[in-house]
Design a protein around this motif. Structure first.
Motif, mmCIF file in Angstrom:
data_model
loop_
_atom_site.group_PDB
_atom_site.id
_atom_site.type_symbol
_atom_site.label_atom_id
_atom_site.label_comp_id
_atom_site.label_asym_id
_atom_site.label_seq_id
_atom_site.Cartn_x
_atom_site.Cartn_y
_atom_site.Cartn_z
ATOM 1 N N LEU A 142 0.833 -1.203 0.000
ATOM 2 C CA LEU A 142 0.000 0.000 0.000
ATOM 3 C C LEU A 142 0.865 1.250 0.000
ATOM 4 O O LEU A 142 0.615 2.179 -0.764
ATOM 5 N N LYS A 143 1.880 1.276 0.839
ATOM 6 C CA LYS A 143 2.762 2.441 0.910
ATOM 7 C C LYS A 143 3.431 2.701 -0.432
ATOM 8 O O LYS A 143 3.588 3.851 -0.848
ATOM 9 N N SER A 144 3.825 1.638 -1.120
ATOM 10 C CA SER A 144 4.434 1.793 -2.446
ATOM 11 C C SER A 144 3.443 2.402 -3.430
ATOM 12 O O SER A 144 3.793 3.302 -4.199
ATOM 13 N N HIS A 145 2.214 1.903 -3.410
ATOM 14 C CA HIS A 145 1.191 2.423 -4.318
ATOM 15 C C HIS A 145 0.871 3.892 -4.017
ATOM 16 O O HIS A 145 0.694 4.689 -4.939
ATOM 17 N N ILE A 146 0.809 4.246 -2.744
ATOM 18 C CA ILE A 146 0.541 5.640 -2.373
ATOM 19 C C ILE A 146 1.684 6.525 -2.847
ATOM 20 O O ILE A 146 1.465 7.592 -3.421
ATOM 21 N N SER A 147 2.901 6.071 -2.624
ATOM 22 C CA SER A 147 4.071 6.857 -3.033
ATOM 23 C C SER A 147 4.081 7.085 -4.540
ATOM 24 O O SER A 147 4.265 8.212 -5.008
ATOM 25 N N ARG A 148 3.862 6.024 -5.303
ATOM 26 C CA ARG A 148 3.831 6.158 -6.770
ATOM 27 C C ARG A 148 2.686 7.063 -7.213
ATOM 28 O O ARG A 148 2.846 7.901 -8.097
#
Length: 168
Positions: A142-148
């Motif tokens: 989730l954190k990766s998707h939010i960052s991207r």
């Protein structure tokens, strides 16, 4: 909390979230009712600790079920006329509505999972853990998707600002 109190407290939040997903007033209203119907069936038998996150998860799954049934696109060109405005001046209302429209337009450039992550965490102020549970993904994913998603949105805003400067 009684279901009536939960409904009064979270109905508008769920509506805005479901509207941002469906871009259709009637579908969003129906999905809010579906989410609270499902809540009615469950809340009598179980005690839910974090009711807001749980309701968003129920609403998200109601939306997914609706999408599977109707196979419609998630975002359309329609936008809610009466966005919850915090300022009372006509100018501030217009600016906030325009900003919201631009944000919705920018969200179209994101992958679906990135869009969901940004909507849940940034617009609906759910915690990362709550959003990860709603989307059935790991917290780090989730954190990766939010960052991207945020990076892409920032790039879009910068591009739009550069275009505006050139036109002026």
């Amino acid at each position: 909390m009684q279901l009536e109190d939960v409904y009064k407290h979270y109905m508008n939040d769920l509506y805005r979230y479901l509207y941002s997903l469906s871009k259709n007033h009637h579908v969003a209203e129906d999905l809010v009712q579906e989410a609270f119907y499902r809540a009615y069936l469950i809340l009598a038998d179980y005690e839910i600790n974090n009711i807001k996150a749980w309701l968003f998860k129920v609403a998200y799954h109601a939306f997914i079920d609706h999408q599977r049934k109707n196979k419609k696109s998630i975002l359309t060109d329609e936008i809610k006329e009466n966005v919850d405005m915090r300022e009372n001046t006509p100018e501030s209302k217009m600016l906030e509505k325009e900003s919201f429209l631009l944000l919705i337009e920018d969200l179209k450039c994101l992958k679906e999972i990135e869009k969901q992550a940004v909507l849940l965490c940034d617009l609906n102020e759910l915690s990362y853990q709550e959003a990860a549970e709603i989307l059935n993904i790991k917290l780090n994913t989730l954190k990766s998707h939010i960052s991207r998603g945020r990076k892409k949105l920032v790039e879009r805003v910068k591009e739009r600002m550069n275009l505006d400067e050139r036109r002026a």
